[in-house]
Each structure stands twice: as C-alpha cells, then as structure tokens.
Design a protein around this motif. Sequence first.
Motif, PDB file in Angstrom:
ATOM      1  N   HIS A 140       0.807  -1.339  -0.253  1.00  0.00           N
ATOM      2  CA  HIS A 140      -0.154   0.055  -0.012  1.00  0.00           C
ATOM      3  C   HIS A 140       1.183   1.265   0.322  1.00  0.00           C
ATOM      4  CE1 HIS A 140       1.046  -0.550   4.255  1.00  0.00           C
ATOM      5  NE2 HIS A 140       0.706   0.818   4.659  1.00  0.00           N
ATOM      6  N   LEU A 141       2.306   1.218   0.250  1.00  0.00           N
ATOM      7  CA  LEU A 141       3.040   2.350   0.915  1.00  0.00           C
ATOM      8  C   LEU A 141       3.132   2.663  -0.678  1.00  0.00           C
ATOM      9  CD1 LEU A 141       5.414   1.323   3.281  1.00  0.00           C
ATOM     10  CD2 LEU A 141       3.894   3.079   3.168  1.00  0.00           C
ATOM     11  N   PRO A 142       3.707   3.914  -1.175  1.00  0.00           N
ATOM     12  CA  PRO A 142       4.001   4.929  -2.799  1.00  0.00           C
ATOM     13  C   PRO A 142       5.412   4.365  -2.876  1.00  0.00           C
ATOM     14  CG  PRO A 142       3.893   6.563  -1.213  1.00  0.00           C
ATOM     15  CD  PRO A 142       3.459   5.380  -0.406  1.00  0.00           C
ATOM     16  N   LEU A 143       6.264   3.865  -3.749  1.00  0.00           N
ATOM     17  CA  LEU A 143       7.099   3.124  -4.025  1.00  0.00           C
ATOM     18  C   LEU A 143       8.319   4.189  -3.395  1.00  0.00           C
ATOM     19  CD1 LEU A 143       8.604   1.091  -6.129  1.00  0.00           C
ATOM     20  CD2 LEU A 143       9.129   2.804  -7.069  1.00  0.00           C
ATOM     21  N   VAL A 144       8.080   5.263  -3.322  1.00  0.00           N
ATOM     22  CA  VAL A 144       9.944   6.092  -2.453  1.00  0.00           C
ATOM     23  C   VAL A 144       9.458   5.830  -1.342  1.00  0.00           C
ATOM     24  CG1 VAL A 144       9.718   7.524  -4.088  1.00  0.00           C
ATOM     25  CG2 VAL A 144       8.449   7.773  -2.474  1.00  0.00           C
TER      26      VAL A 144
ATOM     27  N   GLY B   6      16.556  -1.243  -4.026  1.00  0.00           N
ATOM     28  CA  GLY B   6      17.433  -0.977  -5.264  1.00  0.00           C
ATOM     29  C   GLY B   6      18.400  -0.847  -5.839  1.00  0.00           C
ATOM     30  N   VAL B   7      18.433   0.741  -5.413  1.00  0.00           N
ATOM     31  CA  VAL B   7      18.735   1.770  -5.366  1.00  0.00           C
ATOM     32  C   VAL B   7      20.055   1.476  -5.302  1.00  0.00           C
ATOM     33  CG1 VAL B   7      19.207   4.915  -5.249  1.00  0.00           C
ATOM     34  CG2 VAL B   7      16.985   3.435  -5.577  1.00  0.00           C
ATOM     35  N   VAL B   8      20.883   1.375  -3.835  1.00  0.00           N
ATOM     36  CA  VAL B   8      21.597   1.432  -3.411  1.00  0.00           C
ATOM     37  C   VAL B   8      22.341  -0.077  -4.048  1.00  0.00           C
ATOM     38  CG1 VAL B   8      22.808   1.057  -1.337  1.00  0.00           C
ATOM     39  CG2 VAL B   8      21.088   2.284  -0.673  1.00  0.00           C
TER      40      VAL B   8
END
Lengths: 79, 576
Positions: B550-554, B562-564
Amino acid sequence: MHEDHCISIWFFIGSLLTVYGFIIVIASLPAVFSAAAQPHVVLAQLHAGLWWGAALLLLGIFYVITYWPAKKDQQHSES
Amino acid sequence: MIQLCSCVPAVLLASSSIISLGWADVLIIVIYFAMVLGIGYYLSRFTKTGDDFFLAGRKMTMWIAGLAFISANLGSLELMGWAASAYQYGILAAHWYWIGAIPAMLFLGIVMMPFYYISRTHSVPGYLKLRFGESSRMLAAISFAFMTILMSGVNMFSMALVMKVIIGWDINFSIWVSSITVLVYVALGGLLSAMFNEVVQFVLIWAGALLIPIIGLMEVGGWKGVIARIHENFPHGDYTHLWSTLGHFRDNPMGINWVGIVFGLGFIISFGYWTTDFLVVQRVLSAKDLRSAKMSPIIGAAFKMLVPFIVILPGLIGLAVMPGLVGQDQAAASGAASYNEILPLMMARYLGPGLLGLGITALIAGFMSGMAGNITAFSTVWTYDIYKPIHLALTGKEVDDKHYVSMGRWATIVGIFVSIGTAYLVEHAASIMDYVQALFSFFIAPLYGTVILGMLWKRATPAGGFWGLLAGTLSSIGMWAWVRLDPRALSIIAGSPDAKAMAEDMYRALWSWLICVAVTVLVSLATRPKPEAELVGLVRGCTEIPSEGHLPLVKRPIFWAGVVFAAFLVLQIIFW
C-alpha cells in the motif's frame, strides 16, 4: 527518537558545528592577512581553514535555527 | 567491517609526536568532550525502563538508527587501519566497504530484520533462545561477551597509542579520559545516549576527515593524477584496480584471489558481521517500527558506500604523494615512517590550525563510538542473556524491570573497567592484537550459519542449531591452530601456498561456516523439529510479514535497497 520529549539530535549537531566553524574561521584569519602566519601545509594559499570553517558555521546555523527547541514546543502546543 | 590495526607495534616505537596542536585545536577537542558528556547527562532523564536503557525505547527514527548503525562500526580503528591498508594493498582495501558490507547490509534490512524485529528479541543471542533454546543462546552470549569486552580493551589501548604518536598524549591519560567519558555517558543514558553520541560522532568524522581527500585530489590533479602518480612511483604493482588483479594470489599486493573475496569476505565474513554481530544489530532493533528497522541498514549501506572517500582515498593519495613509507617491522628497524601512520601524516600535510583539532576530534570520536558500541552491546547481552537466565534458574522468580536497568548500569561500569584491564594486558602482549582478529572470525562466521538456517529453514532443530554452532566455532579455532603449528596447512585451507594472512582469515571463515551449516543440517535431519506453532515470528514460512504494497514506491525499503545495490554495482564497474 523520543521526539515528543527531548531536544532534537540535529540541534546538538548544529550547535557543535556552529561553534567549531567559528573557532576554525578565527584561527584561520591571521594567515589571510599575513603570509608569515600561513601554516606549513600543502596548498596553504587556498586558505582551506577559512572556507571549511565558514561552511561548517553556515551549516551549523542552519541546523540550529531549523531545530531550535522552542520551535518544536510551539508546534506541539499548536497541535 | 572491523580491521584491527597492525599499526600498534610501530606506533609503540615512535619517539616523537607527528602533530603539534595550537589553541584552536585543543579548544575543539575540549568542547567535544564537554558535548558528549552533556548529551549523556541530558538524556539520563529519558532512560527509565529496560527498553529505554537497552534499546533506546524502541523509538528511534530510521535516520538515527541508520547513522548509529554505521557509526558504531566506523570506530574501532577503522579510519587509521583502513587508510594504512589502502597504502599497503591499494584500492583492494575498498572491498571491505563495498562487497564486504553493502550486500550484507541490504540483506539484513530486507530479509532478516523482519524476524529480529517481529520476535521482539532484545539481542541476537536472545533470538537464538527463541529459535533454538537456552544452550545455543548461552554459547553465543558467552562468546560474544568475551569477544566484545576484549575488542573494547584492545581498541582503547590502540587509541591511546595512536594519540601518543600523533599528539604526544600520555597513554594512561588517553585510556582513562576516554573510557571514563564513555562510562559516564553510557551509564547515564544507556543506548539512547550512545546512539545520540554516535550520530554526533558520525558528523564529526566526516567534518574532520573529508577535507584531506579534497585537498589531496587538488594537489595531484584529480583521480587521474592519483593513478598516474601511483604508476610512476610503483611501476611494477597494480594498486588501482578492484577486480582485474584478483585472478591469482600472486597478481595483487594482498595475496588473495576472487574466490576468497567473493565467498569468504562477501558471503561469509561480511554477512556474519553485519547480520549477526549484536554490536551493529542492536542499533537497528531500536527503530520505532518495522519499516524504520528495514530502512536503517539501507541508509547505513548508502553511507557505508561513501566511507572509502575519507578512508581509502587518503591512503591512495598517500601512495601518490608520499612514496617510501614502510611496514611496521622495517619502520621499527630503520626508524623510518610507517604507512600505518598515513592518516595523521596526511593530516599534518594538509590541515592547518583548527582543522587539525577537528581531524583529531574525528579520530577520537571514531574510537569512542566504537568503544560505546562494544559496551552497550556487552551490557545488554550480559544482563538479558547471561545474568537473567542464571538468576532465574537460581531463584526461580522474575524480578522487575528496574532490577535489570540497574544491572545494565553495573554491567556498563564493570565492562569499562574490565576493558581498561584488558587494555593494560595488551600493552604487555602486543601479539594479542593479532589473536583478536582471529577471535572475531572464530565466533561470527559460524553464528551466521546458525542464525540464517534458523530464520530460513523450518526443519532446523534446537539440537542442530547448538551442535552446528559449536562445530563451526571449534573447527575455526582448530584451523587457526593447525596453521600456527604447521604453516604448510595454509595451502590446504586457502588453496594456495601464496595466500597471505588476509586470505587465511577469509578461507577459515568460509570453511567454518560450511561446517556449521553441514552439521546443523545433518543433526536437524536426525532430530525432531519444533512444532510450526512455536516458530511463528521466528522463521520464514511461519511468519506473516506485514505487506508494504500500500506504500508509494519511494517509501518502500525494497526500492531503496535496489537503488543502493545499483550504485554498488556501478562502483564495481568504474573501479574494475
């Protein structure tokens, strides 16, 4: 982080950076006005202490103002 | 990852200080001590319950928990030790910050943290009690308490020696001032105070150390200039490639190959340290909710990836601008400067009045955050995992929370004084420094095998967990003793006679983990597993982990992990 009760950690950090920035700027000033007072370090002519001290001072002031304890108390009483 | 500095014996032999301080430098150091003590005194009023003292009330934000997580590790001679290693081994030392940290930290956040957090355990040995029973908990707790207190003392002594060399402080003065300061602020405010100060120390470390690589890069003409000067100074060695020299032990200054780095360091030592060493896990357990607990190691990983800029890069710049520094034995024999002192030498080269004090404060802050990390972890494990079960067994009755807070404070005081005793013990037996690094590998690698099987494999039984942990630990000690008695054994353990000490550590960890896992699996298959109802909240497949759909992606931890990880891969390619 006990945000409801205690002073923010960022206020402490801001205070420390402000004081440190001020001391480093003061300690670096003589070298700006007198070549004889320049420290015996590589690239002394860049006056790194002056710029780094100023950067710490500005960053510290920003954090002190942003996280000033009275501000948080005020926000709590308003909410 | 911890590096116990091999610099100490060389430091002992130094006759005069590298740096002399002015009024501004001294003032900055004095203000630092006043600040950490003031924070401890201020926070003592918020520390009343056991959760407050041992887990900072479980109310920490993800940023505080993440920065304290990384700061507790950044002590322990990290700055001095790895800068020296970068001078000795080149950019290969960065493996301990990248493949030796980032995947494990992300794995802790995404895969393991839910089980630690949902089980509401106070400690890693506490998790073993819930999963495998009292015997596994006691084995892990005693070995951890022993290792932690020894590490604390060794760090204390090393810091005192470093301060003696850098600024000429008396060893006794350094040991007592630093340890009493840590004692006061940890005994007053517990983990809350330790973590607050760790965040302050983290900022100071960056403020004090960041200028060295910046001015260094300006002196040599940027990264390309660093490479060119190193090649000029050392035409026969390759100090600037991360992976391309790892084909064979002989091809790189570290004497290690890619198998040791990827599997020994990347999968075993690193995962063992970052996911089961309670010194770091304790910081994450203090997070205010599960999402914060998952995000904290991810935030820590992002900052950890940047630490080579203030630790490894100064060592590499040192290779470019100060060739000719020698190892500790040569330095002792010839009186020449040792590369173990590269960081203070770089400070003296680049930092003027005030900045020097800030740089020294960064070193002191690093040492103190490491010491406080050891002491808070020790007092928690002692109180909850050693004292509490013994007290319960002897008296047969539970006591109130205040009793354990009081015991935690006494454990802090006693822990500090035992550490001071250890520090003086080390003074008379410098080789203990090497043994502590071995101690670390004895306990952490097998513990990781036990915890990971406990979390991911329902069939693992209490008997399997205990015997696997014991077999892994004993086999690690056995391999270490075997190489000491017969150096030819190194080629069997590490697969090559060209392997050096670092490779031995990596391979010993790998073998002890494999033995732990094999024994745990075999004994588990031969014994009766726990009913699934008793594994709820402890094991994957038996535990419902709250969805983040339910949380937004960010706001999802998996997105930032994944970004790290992508940034980590890019760094490997850039410095291949």
